[in-house]
Write an enzyme that holds these catalytic residues in place. Structure first.
Site, PDB file in Angstrom:
ATOM      1  N   ASP A 124       5.462  -0.757   2.145  1.00 20.77           N
ATOM      2  CA  ASP A 124       5.285  -1.599   0.947  1.00 20.77           C
ATOM      3  C   ASP A 124       6.597  -1.897   0.233  1.00 20.77           C
ATOM      4  O   ASP A 124       6.625  -2.086  -0.989  1.00 20.77           O
ATOM      5  CB  ASP A 124       4.296  -0.945  -0.039  1.00 20.77           C
ATOM      6  CG  ASP A 124       3.003  -0.536   0.635  1.00 20.77           C
ATOM      7  OD1 ASP A 124       2.488  -1.353   1.404  1.00 20.77           O
ATOM      8  OD2 ASP A 124       2.531   0.589   0.419  1.00 20.77           O
ATOM      9  N   GLY A 139       0.327  -4.867   5.364  1.00 17.51           N
ATOM     10  CA  GLY A 139      -0.025  -6.003   4.509  1.00 17.51           C
ATOM     11  C   GLY A 139       1.279  -6.593   4.005  1.00 17.51           C
ATOM     12  O   GLY A 139       1.900  -6.041   3.108  1.00 17.51           O
ATOM     13  N   HIS A 140       1.732  -7.658   4.632  1.00 19.33           N
ATOM     14  CA  HIS A 140       3.010  -8.264   4.244  1.00 19.33           C
ATOM     15  C   HIS A 140       2.752  -9.450   3.322  1.00 19.33           C
ATOM     16  O   HIS A 140       2.090 -10.416   3.708  1.00 19.33           O
ATOM     17  CB  HIS A 140       3.803  -8.672   5.491  1.00 19.33           C
ATOM     18  CG  HIS A 140       4.305  -7.480   6.249  1.00 19.33           C
ATOM     19  ND1 HIS A 140       5.034  -7.545   7.395  1.00 19.33           N
ATOM     20  CD2 HIS A 140       4.183  -6.147   5.987  1.00 19.33           C
ATOM     21  CE1 HIS A 140       5.338  -6.324   7.818  1.00 19.33           C
ATOM     22  NE2 HIS A 140       4.817  -5.467   6.977  1.00 19.33           N
ATOM     23  N   GLN A 171       5.057  -0.912   8.020  1.00 17.54           N
ATOM     24  CA  GLN A 171       5.075   0.411   7.379  1.00 17.54           C
ATOM     25  C   GLN A 171       6.515   0.766   6.996  1.00 17.54           C
ATOM     26  O   GLN A 171       7.304  -0.124   6.774  1.00 17.54           O
ATOM     27  CB  GLN A 171       4.444   1.494   8.273  1.00 17.54           C
ATOM     28  CG  GLN A 171       2.931   1.360   8.439  1.00 17.54           C
ATOM     29  CD  GLN A 171       2.519   0.340   9.467  1.00 17.54           C
ATOM     30  OE1 GLN A 171       2.972   0.377  10.591  1.00 17.54           O
ATOM     31  NE2 GLN A 171       1.670  -0.589   9.087  1.00 17.54           N
ATOM     32  N   LYS A 205       8.947  -6.110   2.857  1.00 21.20           N
ATOM     33  CA  LYS A 205       9.521  -6.646   4.099  1.00 21.20           C
ATOM     34  C   LYS A 205       9.101  -8.097   4.335  1.00 21.20           C
ATOM     35  O   LYS A 205       9.898  -8.930   4.746  1.00 21.20           O
ATOM     36  CB  LYS A 205       9.074  -5.785   5.298  1.00 21.20           C
ATOM     37  CG  LYS A 205       9.588  -4.358   5.242  1.00 21.20           C
ATOM     38  CD  LYS A 205       8.997  -3.500   6.337  1.00 21.20           C
ATOM     39  CE  LYS A 205       7.555  -3.194   6.152  1.00 21.20           C
ATOM     40  NZ  LYS A 205       7.222  -2.279   5.062  1.00 21.20           N
TER      41      LYS A 205
HETATM   42  P1  IMP Z   1      -2.860   4.457   9.242  1.00 18.06           P
HETATM   43  O1  IMP Z   1      -1.638   3.908   9.858  1.00 18.06           O
HETATM   44  O2  IMP Z   1      -3.800   3.395   8.748  1.00 18.06           O
HETATM   45  O3  IMP Z   1      -3.568   5.458  10.103  1.00 18.06           O
HETATM   46  O4  IMP Z   1      -2.437   5.267   7.912  1.00 18.06           O
HETATM   47  C1  IMP Z   1      -1.599   6.414   7.981  1.00 18.06           C
HETATM   48  C2  IMP Z   1      -0.790   6.558   6.705  1.00 18.06           C
HETATM   49  O5  IMP Z   1       0.140   5.509   6.623  1.00 18.06           O
HETATM   50  C3  IMP Z   1      -1.610   6.484   5.414  1.00 18.06           C
HETATM   51  O6  IMP Z   1      -1.004   7.308   4.451  1.00 18.06           O
HETATM   52  C4  IMP Z   1      -1.493   5.046   5.007  1.00 18.06           C
HETATM   53  O7  IMP Z   1      -1.676   4.856   3.621  1.00 18.06           O
HETATM   54  C5  IMP Z   1      -0.062   4.763   5.433  1.00 18.06           C
HETATM   55  N1  IMP Z   1       0.149   3.351   5.781  1.00 18.06           N
HETATM   56  C6  IMP Z   1      -0.244   2.708   6.886  1.00 18.06           C
HETATM   57  N2  IMP Z   1       0.156   1.436   6.865  1.00 18.06           N
HETATM   58  C7  IMP Z   1       0.822   1.267   5.717  1.00 18.06           C
HETATM   59  C8  IMP Z   1       1.505   0.152   5.135  1.00 18.06           C
HETATM   60  O8  IMP Z   1       1.594  -0.944   5.696  1.00 18.06           O
HETATM   61  N3  IMP Z   1       2.079   0.378   3.922  1.00 18.06           N
HETATM   62  C9  IMP Z   1       2.042   1.586   3.306  1.00 18.06           C
HETATM   63  N4  IMP Z   1       1.433   2.648   3.820  1.00 18.06           N
HETATM   64  C10 IMP Z   1       0.822   2.485   5.008  1.00 18.06           C
END
Ligand code: IMP
Length: 424
Positions: free
Chosen positions: A13, A40-41, A224, A16
């Site tokens: 977040d 979520g970009h 991420q 990017k």
């Molecule tokens: P997952 O990738 O959905 O399994 O989530 C694993 C961890 O990564 C969790 O703490 C999510 O909140 C975090 N996470 C996954 N994708 C994002 C992102 O795009 N932005 C921020 N945190 C993320």
């Protein structure tokens, strides 16, 4: 031409999407290399906000190719939703969107498995976005996955059935209450698969190799953040892919010696969504101010993000692991109004003062040590040149550059494309 990388240096977040959008005019190809609809970009231009999950952030620029690499996992249903939104805005994605045959597909049962796994963990849950990311990468590394290229084969539906049946027995094994109607989910899924199949599938490593040979410019867009990397992040509270620079090599098929600039994106403070340690997290009015002014809610899940001061120990670690060559600081505008700012420059770790990111960063092991700097009061959101920036902000930037030993070349002062200040 070398492939440039753009990566998040914190827990995701960082902004990017905005910076990719700002830089896209310099590139022929924008390529996503890992993650999937957990991302979520957010892009803002012409007074409108756009959120992309799987589609690269160059999609709104005419003439730019947007490539979904082999390291990405695709949920056809979410992907179709993104395409529908683009279509509604007359974005002609058919010519500009290409997908690696080696990218893996998120099945409806992967999402259910994610939910079952999280529910079974109780308080120890990861805080996953529940998009099926972990189970899909597990099937990839377990060599059971279904790839985009499989959709061109005649037997893929039998393989789908066998895998979905296996997933159903795994869901039952978790012994948690997950309600679902697979038939309904599958109807939606197979409809979306047909849309996916109408797009251009490519052997992306060859595509990129040829593009490089013909002088095309390529930007790899990370998702991420580095502290969510499966190897270097705050395991197990991480995502299931390599979010760091090396992930771009494996997620696109680009050799390490072909990487050029590495753009590292960070917020002027820190946020985290989901569970896991966060040494500089604030539980006071300052944290609440960052959350409110920064509108810190997840672009994918809407969950409130945890907020805290900038952590230079963690940021330095991320710069190191990624080989960052240029930094881009986001959301400096959110800090306007603080009398003083704190920056974590070291950790007290098991009685010692350390400056490197250790194995354990839980509160019982780590206490942040802060340096205080002056804040600034001016509203930055209308500023467009370095010369307009307040003295205290320039001092903040110079302090960070000195600590990190990397230049900050962009300062973002708002979500809009136009609210971007380039520093030489
Ligand atoms: P997952 O990738 O959905 O399994 O989530 C694993 C961890 O990564 C969790 O703490 C999510 O909140 C975090 N996470 C996954 N994708 C994002 C992102 O795009 N932005 C921020 N945190 C993320």
């Amino acid at each position: 031409m070398a492939v440039d990388l753009l990566l998040g240096l914190q827990w995701g977040d960082e902004g990017k999407g905005k910076i990719v959008d700002v830089l896209t005019s310099n590139y022929d190809i924008i390529a996503r290399f890992q993650g999937g609809p957990n991302a979520g970009h957010t892009l803002v231009f012409n007074g409108k906000k756009h959120v992309l999950h799987t589609i690269p952030s160059g999609i709104f620029h005419d003439g730019t190719i947007n490539l979904v690499g082999n390291g990405v996992v695709i949920d056809p249903v979410i992907f179709k939703g993104e395409l529908d939104k683009l279509e509604a805005q007359d974005v002609d994605y058919r010519k500009s969107l290409v997908i690696s045959r080696k990218a893996h597909i998120i099945l409806p049962t992967h999402r259910l498995l994610d939910a079952a796994s999280e529910a079974s963990k109780g308080k120890a849950k990861i805080g996953s976005t529940l998009k099926g990311i972990g189970p899909t990468y597990m099937d990839k590394t377990g060599r059971n996955g279904i790839r985009v290229g499989d959709l061109e084969l005649s037997d893929w539906k039998e393989r789908y059935r066998a895998l979905a049946d296996k997933h159903e027995s795994m869901i039952a094994f978790y012994d948690v209450d997950i309600q679902y109607n697979l038939e309904e989910l599958e109807t939606e899924f197979f409809k979306a698969i047909e849309v996916l199949k109408s797009l251009k599938f490519i052997d992306s490593e060859e595509y990129i190799y040829q593009a490089q040979k013909t002088g095309k410019t390529i930007l790899a867009e990370g998702a991420q953040g580095s502290l969510l990397d499966i190897d270097f992040g705050t395991y197990p509270f991480v995502t299931s892919s390599n979010t760091t620079a090396a992930g771009a090599c494996t997620g696109l098929g680009v050799a390490p010696n072909q990487i050029g600039e590495v753009f590292g994106i960070f917020k002027a403070y820190t946020t985290r969504v989901g569970s896991g340690p966060f040494p500089t997290e604030l539980f006071d009015e300052d944290g609440a101010t960052m959350s409110r002014v920064g509108n810190e809610f997840g672009a994918t899940t809407g969950r409130p993000r945890r907020c805290g001061w900038l952590d230079l120990v963690a940021l330095k670690y991320a710069c190191q692991v990624n080989g960052v060559t240029q930094l881009m600081m986001m959301k400096g505008d959110v800090l306007s109004g603080f009398k003083t700012l704190k920056v974590c420059t070291a950790y007290k770790y098991k009685g010692d003062i350390i400056k490197h990111f250790p194995y354990n960063i839980e509160p019982e092991n780590v206490e942040p040590i802060y340096t205080e700097v002056d804040g600034w009061q001016e509203d930055l959101t209308e500023m467009s040149e370095t010369s307009q920036l307040p003295k205290a902000l320039n001092e903040y930037i110079e302090f960070l550059e000195k600590e990190l030993e990397i230049p900050i070349t962009i300062v973002s002062v708002g979500p809009d494309r136009k609210q971007t200040i380039f520093r030489s």
